[in-house]
Design a protein around this motif. Structure first.
Motif: not given
Length: 114
Positions: A22-37
């Motif tokens: 999953c490639a993310a761009s934009g306002s995503i911080a390193r502190t964001n919890v990320m998940g797979w749904y």
């Protein structure tokens, strides 16, 4: 504006492996919890794995021990290594933050069938 692009899905036999990205761009911080749904037609989208900015992980019972979530903060990329795949893993897989952003990617379809 956040953009999420999932890839890596496909058709796999039971017991096989796939690696989703999953490639993310934009306002995503390193502190964001990320998940797979994942979502099966006619059912609600479910969260299967999460990872914090520091690398702590959580898995739902259905995938624990078989799936591994990881992230590369420098590349803003989240991965899902899926091993010992089962037919019940068949779904469209999405990544997003936890709690999720309003905008979702297109997802990547995983089909597990012999």
């Amino acid at each position: 504006q956040v953009q999420l692009v999932e890839s890596g899905g496909g058709l796999m036999q039971p017991g096989g492996s796939l690696r989703l990205s999953c490639a993310a761009s934009g306002s995503i911080a390193r502190t964001n919890v990320m998940g797979w749904y994942r979502q099966v037609p006619g059912k609600q989208r479910e969260l299967v794995a999460t990872i914090t900015g520091g690398g702590s992980t959580y898995y739902t019972g259905a995938v624990k021990g078989r799936f591994t979530i990881s992230r590369d903060n420098a590349k803003k990329t989240v991965y899902l290594q899926m091993n010992s795949l089962k037919p019940e893993d068949t779904a469209v897989y999405y990544c997003n933050a936890v709690p999720y952003f309003d905008r979702w990617g297109q997802g990547t379809e995983v089909t597990v069938s012999s």
